[in-house]
Structures are given as C-alpha cells and as structure tokens.
Design an enzyme around this catalytic site. Sequence first.
Site, short mmCIF file in Angstrom:
data_model
loop_
_atom_site.label_atom_id
_atom_site.label_comp_id
_atom_site.label_asym_id
_atom_site.label_seq_id
_atom_site.Cartn_x
_atom_site.Cartn_y
_atom_site.Cartn_z
N CYS A 1 -3.11 -15.04 0.13
CA CYS A 1 -2.11 -14.29 0.72
C CYS A 1 -1.39 -14.83 1.93
CB CYS A 1 -2.85 -13.22 1.68
SG CYS A 1 -4.19 -12.11 0.45
N HIS B 1 1.13 -9.12 6.90
CA HIS B 1 0.33 -9.06 5.73
C HIS B 1 -0.35 -7.59 5.58
CE1 HIS B 1 -1.78 -9.82 2.00
NE2 HIS B 1 -2.91 -10.07 2.78
N ASN C 1 -2.96 -4.33 -1.48
CA ASN C 1 -2.68 -5.81 -1.00
C ASN C 1 -2.37 -6.77 -2.43
OD1 ASN C 1 -3.01 -8.49 -0.42
ND2 ASN C 1 -5.30 -8.35 0.34
N1 ACO Z 1 -15.62 3.82 -1.85
C1 ACO Z 1 -17.03 4.29 -1.05
N2 ACO Z 1 -17.85 3.62 -0.38
C2 ACO Z 1 -17.42 2.09 -0.43
C3 ACO Z 1 -16.49 1.87 -1.06
C4 ACO Z 1 -15.50 2.43 -1.63
N3 ACO Z 1 -14.55 2.03 -2.24
N4 ACO Z 1 -16.36 0.32 -0.84
C5 ACO Z 1 -17.65 0.11 -0.18
N5 ACO Z 1 -18.17 1.17 0.27
C6 ACO Z 1 -19.41 1.43 0.95
C7 ACO Z 1 -20.39 0.25 1.07
O1 ACO Z 1 -21.07 0.11 0.11
C8 ACO Z 1 -21.01 0.48 2.39
O2 ACO Z 1 -22.04 1.40 2.11
P1 ACO Z 1 -23.49 1.39 2.73
O3 ACO Z 1 -23.25 1.49 4.24
O4 ACO Z 1 -24.16 2.47 2.24
O5 ACO Z 1 -23.99 -0.05 2.33
C9 ACO Z 1 -20.00 1.25 3.36
O6 ACO Z 1 -18.85 1.70 2.36
C10 ACO Z 1 -19.42 0.44 4.45
O7 ACO Z 1 -18.93 -0.83 3.69
P2 ACO Z 1 -18.27 -1.99 4.55
O8 ACO Z 1 -17.89 -3.16 3.84
O9 ACO Z 1 -18.82 -2.19 5.85
O10 ACO Z 1 -16.81 -0.94 4.61
P3 ACO Z 1 -15.80 -1.35 5.80
O11 ACO Z 1 -15.28 -0.51 6.57
O12 ACO Z 1 -15.74 -2.86 6.21
O13 ACO Z 1 -14.47 -1.47 4.68
C11 ACO Z 1 -12.95 -2.99 3.31
C12 ACO Z 1 -14.47 -2.26 3.67
C13 ACO Z 1 -12.17 -1.98 3.17
C14 ACO Z 1 -13.22 -3.97 2.29
C15 ACO Z 1 -12.74 -3.84 4.71
O14 ACO Z 1 -13.77 -4.44 5.10
C16 ACO Z 1 -11.53 -4.55 4.64
O15 ACO Z 1 -10.45 -4.31 4.59
N6 ACO Z 1 -11.76 -6.00 4.79
C17 ACO Z 1 -10.61 -7.20 4.79
C18 ACO Z 1 -10.01 -7.19 3.38
C19 ACO Z 1 -9.16 -8.39 3.89
O16 ACO Z 1 -8.06 -8.25 4.85
N7 ACO Z 1 -8.67 -9.23 2.94
C20 ACO Z 1 -7.65 -10.17 3.65
C21 ACO Z 1 -6.98 -10.97 2.64
S1 ACO Z 1 -7.46 -10.86 0.85
C22 ACO Z 1 -6.72 -12.26 -0.07
O17 ACO Z 1 -6.46 -13.22 0.80
C23 ACO Z 1 -6.71 -12.27 -1.15
#
Ligand code: ACO
Length: 330
Positions: free
Chosen positions: A113, A254, A284
Amino acid sequence: MYASLKSIGSYVPEKIMTNHDFEKIIDTSDEWIQKRTGIAERRIAAEDQTTSDLGALAAKKAIERADIDKSEIDMVICATLSPDYLCMPSTACVICEKIGISNVMAFDVSAACSGFVYILQIAKSFIESGTKKNILLIGAEKISTLVDYTDRGTCILFGDGAGAAIISATEDKNEAILDIHASADGTYADLLITPGCGTKNPCSHDMVDNKLQYIKMSGNEVFKVAVKTLTQDVVDILENNQIQSSDIDIFIPHQANLRIIEAVRAKLNFPKEKTVFTVGKYGNTSAASIPMAINDAYEEGRLKHGDLMLLDTFGGGFTWASALVRFGGK
Ligand code: ACO
C-alpha cells in the site's frame, strides 16, 4: 531544481460490489462491515481487465491534465502488488505499450500500500538530480484476483482501481514536493502476506489447493501497528520540516479502514473537513489508494495550486511513508 506533482488522474472499474453482495456469499452483514471498516462498496474490475488496463486509463488522464505531450515523458514507474505478470514484463512496460510511450526507463516497485509514496520519492530524487524531467507515476491494482472470497476477514476490505500522476521539474518551491519519509520493517512480514506463487511456495496444485496465492492478514495486529506507525510518521515529518499541523491544507491518508484514519486524525488533531475519505466507496485499493484519493480531492475542487498536502501510508512489508507535497497542478 525541485520536483512538482503537476497533475493527477484516476480510473475506477464500472462494477460496484456492495456489502449486501457480500451478505450473499459469506457470513457477514452490511452493519458489521460499515462499523468495523467504514466501507460501503468497492469497485471490481471486469474479468478481462488487467492491472495495466486500469493503470493505462488513469495515466492517460494524468498526461492530458499535465498539458504535456507523452513524448516528453522520460521515465515510467508503476507501484503495484497485483502485476499483470508475476516476473516479467513489468506492468510499467505493459502500460507504456498501451499508451504509446517507448524508449524510456520503465519499471515496477513492490511496496504494497505504500508503493505510490515510495515511487514519489524515487521520482523526486531523479528530478532533483537533473537526470529526468517528466516522470509518469502509476499506482494500479486488480487486487480482487488476490482475495479469497471465502475469507471474511480480508475479502470485504479490498477493491480495484488506479491512480496516476505526472511529476515534473520546476524551479518554483511553491509547487514542489517538500519532503518524503519512506521506511520499512521486515520483522512484521508474516502479518500481511501472499505466501504463494513466489520462490518460497512456487506454483503447484498443492499451493493452489491450500489457497496460498491469496492475501493472508492478521487484521487486529496490523490495525494496531498501522495506527501507531501512521501517527508517528506524521509527527516526525512535520517536526523535521518545522511545519504545524494547522499549516496543512489537506490530509490524504491511505484508505484502508475508516477507524484507522479516524484514530490517526484524532491523535494529530486534523479537522475532518481537511481530511480526504474515499474508503467508503472504494475500499482499500493498496498502491492506488493515495493517487485515487488525491484525484477525488482534485475533482471535487478541494485542491488549488500551491496547497500543502500531507500524504500518509502504511502497508505490507511492513512499509510506510509520509510526504509533504505542494500541489503543482492547475
Ligand atoms: N463479518 C462479520 N464478522 C467478521 C468479519 C466479517 N467480514 N470478519 C471478521 N469477523 C469476525 C471475526 O471472525 C471475529 O469473530 P470471533 O470474535 O467470533 O472470533 C470478530 O469478527 C472480530 O475479528 P477481528 O479480526 O478482531 O476484527 P477487527 O475489529 O480487528 O476488524 C479488520 C477486522 C476490519 C480486518 C481490521 O482488523 C482491520 O482493518 N485491520 C487493518 C487492515 C489494514 O489496515 N491493512 C493495511 C494495509 S493492507 C495492504 O498493505 C495490502
């Protein structure tokens, strides 16, 4: 001699994939996605569209707006993590062929990214050294080909698109790229990775059966490091240049997750109206995210010649980068 961002362009595919479309294929909801990411929809390229197709369309727009002839372009760099071909030719070479540019240095950069701000730094150095005069930069992604549409933790995040810019030599500091800070830390590599198709896990039936060609992400850990790094990077670049956050005309982070942008914005005390948000409509788009966001700000009339932009990005590697850029376009 300074380097100036003279023009911007972008292209987004026609097809829109909404959160409700995801409700039909995975266990998720529009409410969960909007609340956790701020994303409502993203664009998905057509099956026969490649990353270079998206990049070429964005590039044409940037060239038109720069008011130069394409024969004046003396270097082309493409930032992408979803190249047309794994090894060769580079997506930059394919784009050159598509838009009719030849006999110039052309290559790709892989910095996930952060790719666009990385290539901005490369362009700045080539221009300031007097080696090149007009450089075409492209950030383009058909990231939908790298996404596992059964993995609900990643597939909802990404979208396809492209952005491009012309960076030209200028003697006017009021339209110059002032400073760029780009860095990386490979100790975090496993938190955001496409494990397959390279020399570590070469193409094989086993590799495909295990879905190693797709993006794997430890979302929660990435989130925490992203907020910390994006914030510190801005603090450092402002301090190094003795610029106050109130001097920034427009903050272009970003576009990975609205919660990340809001956490960084709150820590740095940037007003909402000076911040660009496109994550809701594009998701993204990795290396295309920053130039697409600059383009949207430009098309909405939010960017004037000489305005001070602050760019801030973070991605797989981990890589990160920030930039202070005076807009050189009309
Ligand atoms: N729908 C419903 N539930 C979901 C989904 C979904 N799409 N995805 C995950 N969950 C669930 C998980 O299974 C978990 O359930 P559990 O508690 O029963 O195990 C719960 O939601 C919480 O999961 P987390 O992964 O802790 O959720 P979080 O609040 O962290 O959100 C997310 C996930 C949106 C992916 C977030 O962590 C995020 O945005 N991370 C950063 C991504 C990013 O910035 N990437 C950077 C660059 S990308 C690149 O370089 C290519």
